[in-house]
Design a protein around this motif. Structure first.
Motif, PDB file in Angstrom:
ATOM      1  N   GLN A 165      -8.880   9.181 -10.349  1.00 45.61           N
ATOM      2  CA  GLN A 165      -8.171   8.482  -9.555  1.00 45.61           C
ATOM      3  C   GLN A 165      -9.004   8.421  -8.752  1.00 45.61           C
ATOM      4  OE1 GLN A 165      -4.160  10.239  -8.946  1.00 45.61           O
ATOM      5  NE2 GLN A 165      -3.804   8.966 -11.037  1.00 45.61           N
ATOM      6  N   ARG A 204     -11.766   6.134  -8.458  1.00 48.93           N
ATOM      7  CA  ARG A 204     -11.384   4.385  -8.955  1.00 48.93           C
ATOM      8  C   ARG A 204     -10.355   4.082  -7.850  1.00 48.93           C
ATOM      9  NH1 ARG A 204      -9.333   5.925 -14.893  1.00 48.93           N
ATOM     10  NH2 ARG A 204     -11.188   5.573 -16.375  1.00 48.93           N
ATOM     11  N   SER A 205      -9.578   4.637  -7.533  1.00 50.29           N
ATOM     12  CA  SER A 205      -8.945   3.697  -5.977  1.00 50.29           C
ATOM     13  C   SER A 205     -10.157   3.499  -5.218  1.00 50.29           C
ATOM     14  CB  SER A 205      -8.410   5.607  -4.671  1.00 50.29           C
ATOM     15  OG  SER A 205      -9.257   5.945  -4.614  1.00 50.29           O
ATOM     16  N   PHE A 206     -11.365   3.374  -5.272  1.00 46.04           N
ATOM     17  CA  PHE A 206     -12.699   3.261  -4.193  1.00 46.04           C
ATOM     18  C   PHE A 206     -12.838   1.581  -5.126  1.00 46.04           C
ATOM     19  CE2 PHE A 206     -12.718   6.523  -2.049  1.00 46.04           C
ATOM     20  CZ  PHE A 206     -11.974   6.011  -0.756  1.00 46.04           C
ATOM     21  N   ARG A 207     -12.338   1.777  -5.847  1.00 39.27           N
ATOM     22  CA  ARG A 207     -12.742   0.722  -7.491  1.00 39.27           C
ATOM     23  C   ARG A 207     -14.122  -0.014  -7.840  1.00 39.27           C
ATOM     24  NH1 ARG A 207      -8.319  -3.243  -6.483  1.00 39.27           N
ATOM     25  NH2 ARG A 207      -6.833  -1.580  -5.593  1.00 39.27           N
ATOM     26  N   ASP A 210       0.023   4.208  -7.025  1.00 47.10           N
ATOM     27  CA  ASP A 210      -0.954   3.791  -8.225  1.00 47.10           C
ATOM     28  C   ASP A 210      -0.772   2.468  -8.690  1.00 47.10           C
ATOM     29  OD1 ASP A 210      -1.371   6.435  -8.715  1.00 47.10           O
ATOM     30  OD2 ASP A 210      -0.004   6.942 -10.379  1.00 47.10           O
ATOM     31  N   LEU A 215      -0.359  -0.325  -5.996  1.00 47.26           N
ATOM     32  CA  LEU A 215      -1.115  -0.554  -5.182  1.00 47.26           C
ATOM     33  C   LEU A 215      -2.169  -0.515  -4.808  1.00 47.26           C
ATOM     34  CD1 LEU A 215       1.628   0.584  -1.428  1.00 47.26           C
ATOM     35  CD2 LEU A 215       0.420  -1.095  -2.654  1.00 47.26           C
ATOM     36  N   ILE A 216      -2.608   0.546  -5.365  1.00 47.84           N
ATOM     37  CA  ILE A 216      -3.994   0.963  -5.941  1.00 47.84           C
ATOM     38  C   ILE A 216      -4.848   0.408  -7.182  1.00 47.84           C
ATOM     39  CG2 ILE A 216      -5.438   2.339  -7.012  1.00 47.84           C
ATOM     40  CD1 ILE A 216      -3.771   4.673  -5.236  1.00 47.84           C
ATOM     41  N   GLY A 217      -3.933  -0.586  -7.941  1.00 46.79           N
ATOM     42  CA  GLY A 217      -4.277  -1.376  -9.126  1.00 46.79           C
ATOM     43  C   GLY A 217      -4.320  -0.384 -10.235  1.00 46.79           C
ATOM     44  N   LEU A 218      -4.223   1.109 -10.281  1.00 47.51           N
ATOM     45  CA  LEU A 218      -4.512   2.257 -11.066  1.00 47.51           C
ATOM     46  C   LEU A 218      -3.594   1.912 -12.470  1.00 47.51           C
ATOM     47  CD1 LEU A 218      -5.464   5.373  -9.479  1.00 47.51           C
ATOM     48  CD2 LEU A 218      -7.089   4.085 -10.286  1.00 47.51           C
ATOM     49  N   PRO A 241      -3.656  -6.460  -7.261  1.00 50.61           N
ATOM     50  CA  PRO A 241      -4.423  -5.407  -6.604  1.00 50.61           C
ATOM     51  C   PRO A 241      -4.542  -4.762  -8.885  1.00 50.61           C
ATOM     52  CG  PRO A 241      -2.293  -4.294  -6.013  1.00 50.61           C
ATOM     53  CD  PRO A 241      -1.389  -5.731  -6.329  1.00 50.61           C
ATOM     54  N   ILE A 267      -8.455  -1.117   0.003  1.00 48.29           N
ATOM     55  CA  ILE A 267      -7.556  -0.480   0.539  1.00 48.29           C
ATOM     56  C   ILE A 267      -8.309   1.374   0.700  1.00 48.29           C
ATOM     57  CG2 ILE A 267      -6.168   0.789  -1.573  1.00 48.29           C
ATOM     58  CD1 ILE A 267      -5.618  -2.292  -2.517  1.00 48.29           C
ATOM     59  N   ALA A 268      -7.480   2.239   0.802  1.00 52.55           N
ATOM     60  CA  ALA A 268      -8.281   3.063   0.834  1.00 52.55           C
ATOM     61  C   ALA A 268      -7.117   4.498   1.019  1.00 52.55           C
ATOM     62  CB  ALA A 268      -9.309   3.859   2.034  1.00 52.55           C
ATOM     63  N   THR A 269      -7.134   5.610   0.704  1.00 55.49           N
ATOM     64  CA  THR A 269      -5.805   6.823  -0.235  1.00 55.49           C
ATOM     65  C   THR A 269      -6.839   8.056  -0.022  1.00 55.49           C
ATOM     66  OG1 THR A 269      -5.870   4.984  -2.188  1.00 55.49           O
ATOM     67  CG2 THR A 269      -4.114   7.289  -1.976  1.00 55.49           C
TER      68      THR A 269
END
Ligand code: ATP
Ligand code: MG
Lengths: 247, 260
Positions: free
Chosen positions: A149, A152-155, B57, B59-62, B77, B88-90
């Protein structure tokens, strides 16, 4: 290398050698033919006649086959990881492959293929590649969901996903697979070489057998075992280097 | 760093999960509408399981919305996955560092994914480690760092891509109070300095009130129970506000005192 062995190991090897030597003295009086248990001197003599070319040829076949097995095995594992339906079709096939006895593969190879080298590599690959596939797939499935995850959040692109996360994450497992397949390959290669090869340790073993030379068989076997230990030691060194982040 | 330019627009958002084992459906988010202005600092509070992480999830596009939409500058997203690379960073609850990478290389990871030049990666990662006081530990592996230090690396990793939107999902709740306060302050200061839009999910009302320009209170299935602008309240009334929000959370209906 010898100095790094634990004392117990050295003692047990020396004990074995002593028992062997005593047995070889006693053999005639026990009604065992003298050639069956040759003395250590006779074995040492055989060792001096080891031809390095045959060792190199066998080593080359093993390493080439392992690299091919690894590439194929990992590729298939990645495909199975990406496609659930492909996995459902391939998993039973892989399990069947793993259940087939080595001797059957050798017979198939002889019946199907002409080239001696190709036969040997075929047998080794068909035995070792499934190990890489099953292990890699299991290891990929175990990669932490959190890390997946996170990246993936960094695409990442799909390639980056595998290159940056999956591959390093399964590296410990891959090294373990190499250890397993290495000892598997060393044991299988000699049987494969018994059929049709005119070089290699397996071929030399069959020559020794035709000459009823237990000393030669012993010497070649010893070379094989030492070769395996040497390669395993190399792998362990690689492992401690690559996995130093774990220590 | 790129200041956030586009608002986040959430309209009639729905997310339903179908449990693979039981076949039951769970509505994690039910018709949520929310608009977040660029540069805003928002805290989201809500009981466990109310759909906060699911919103992230999405917003991140997962995850893909079941219905409704999330758009940021006209793009979504999930469908425009690549368009948001580097934007975007989490920061998660656990640091989620790669154990096989040094602190520096962990900060470099998102920069590698964007594909900027090697020397720029190195320089920027080092700069961010320094800002978080970790320059001496650049080459340390995560196992050699304390929990607080690891979370610092995770913060550096998030800011290093110079994102327009920062998401923090209970990022400080696994740390001891002193460290948590310190890192929270760092997070807020940095977000303000770089004018990023920042959304922080938290269980603790204290934390929400300390951080947010705005506090959004979620009820079951992310229903919007309250949307409080801190600037509407006098500092002297904070105890009252805290009580009202607490009451809202407990009763799962908006407290009358929150209507201003
Ligand atoms: N991938 C998923 N598959 C099925 N159900 C899910 C999935 N992700 C979340 N859910 C369900 O959706 C609901 C909301 O979960 P979510 O993680 O968003 O809650 P949360 O507000 O973040 O809770 P917490 O404060 O405990 O982190 C829960 O009932 C959860 O079980
Ligand atoms: Mg959550």
């Amino acid at each position: 290398m010898i100095s790094s062995l634990p004392r117990e190991t050295i003692i047990s090897i020396v004990l074995f050698a002593m028992v062997w030597q005593i047995m070889s003295y006693l053999a005639p009086s026990l009604g065992i033919p003298a050639f069956a248990i040759p003395g250590l001197g006779r074995i040492a003599e055989s060792l001096t006649k080891i031809t390095p070319l045959d060792v190199a040829v066998t080593l080359g076949r093993v390493l080439l086959s392992l690299v091919v097995s690894f590439v194929i095995g990992l590729l298939v594992a990645v495909l199975m990881y990406l496609s659930e339906s492909l996995e459902k079709y391939l998993r039973p096939m892989v399990r069947i492959l793993m259940a087939v006895p080595v001797v059957s593969w050798i017979l198939f190879a002889v019946l199907w293929f002409k080239g001696v080298e190709f036969r040997i590599v075929f047998v080794l690959v068909v035995v070792c590649a499934p190990v890489f596939t099953v292990d890699s797939l299991d290891n990929m499935r175990e990669v932490s969901r959190d890390l997946k995850q996170m990246i993936r959040s960094f695409r990442p692109t799909p390639l980056q996903f595998f290159h940056k996360l999956m591959l390093p994450a399964i590296t410990p497992g891959i090294i373990t697979s190499w250890k397993i397949t290495l000892s598997l390959a060393i044991r299988v290669v000699t049987i494969a070489e018994l059929v049709g090869a005119v070089t290699g340790i397996g071929h030399q073993l069959s020559v020794a057998q035709e000459l009823f030379s237990v000393a030669d068989v012993f010497a070649w076997t010893l070379v094989l075992v030492v070769l395996l230990f040497f390669l395993e030691a190399l792998l362990v060194r690689l492992e401690t280097h690559v996995l130093r982040w774990r220590a | 760093m790129t200041a956030a330019s586009a608002p986040i627009e959430i309209a009639q958002l729905r997310k339903v999960f179908r449990q693979t084992t039981s076949g039951q459906s769970i509505t994690a988010i039910d018709h949520l509408s929310l608009r977040i202005e660029p540069g805003e600092l928002i805290a989201i509070v809500g009981k466990t399981g109310c759909g906060k992480s699911t919103l992230f999830d999405l917003l991140i596009g997962l995850e893909h919305p079941t219905a409704g939409s999330i758009t940021i500058g006209g793009k979504t997203p999930y469908d425009d996955f690549n368009a948001f690379r580097g934007k975007i960073a989490t920061i998660f609850q656990q640091d989620r560092l790669f154990p096989w990478r040094s602190a520096l290389d962990n900060v470099k990871l998102p920069l590698e994914l964007i594909g900027i030049a090697d020397d720029v990666q190195q320089e920027r990662a080092l700069t961010w480690l320094k800002r978080l006081g970790l320059e001496k530990f650049a080459n340390a592996y995560p196992r050699e760092l304390s929990g607080g230090m690891r979370q610092r690396v995770a913060i550096a990793r998030a800011f290093a891509v110079q994102p327009e939107i920062l998401l923090a999902d209970e990022s400080f709740s696994a740390l001891d109070e002193v460290t948590a306060n310190e890192l929270r302050k760092t997070f807020v200061d940095l977000a303000r300095e770089f004018k990023s839009t920042a959304i922080l999910i938290t269980h603790q009302l204290e934390e929400a009130m300390a951080v947010g320009d705005r506090i959004v209170v979620f009820g079951k299935s992310a229903t919007l129970l309250a949307d409080v602008r801190m600037s509407d309240w006098d500092r002297a009334d904070y105890p009252l506000l805290r009580e009202a929000i607490q009451n809202t959370l407990q009763a799962n209906v908006p407290d009358a005192r929150l209507r201003r």
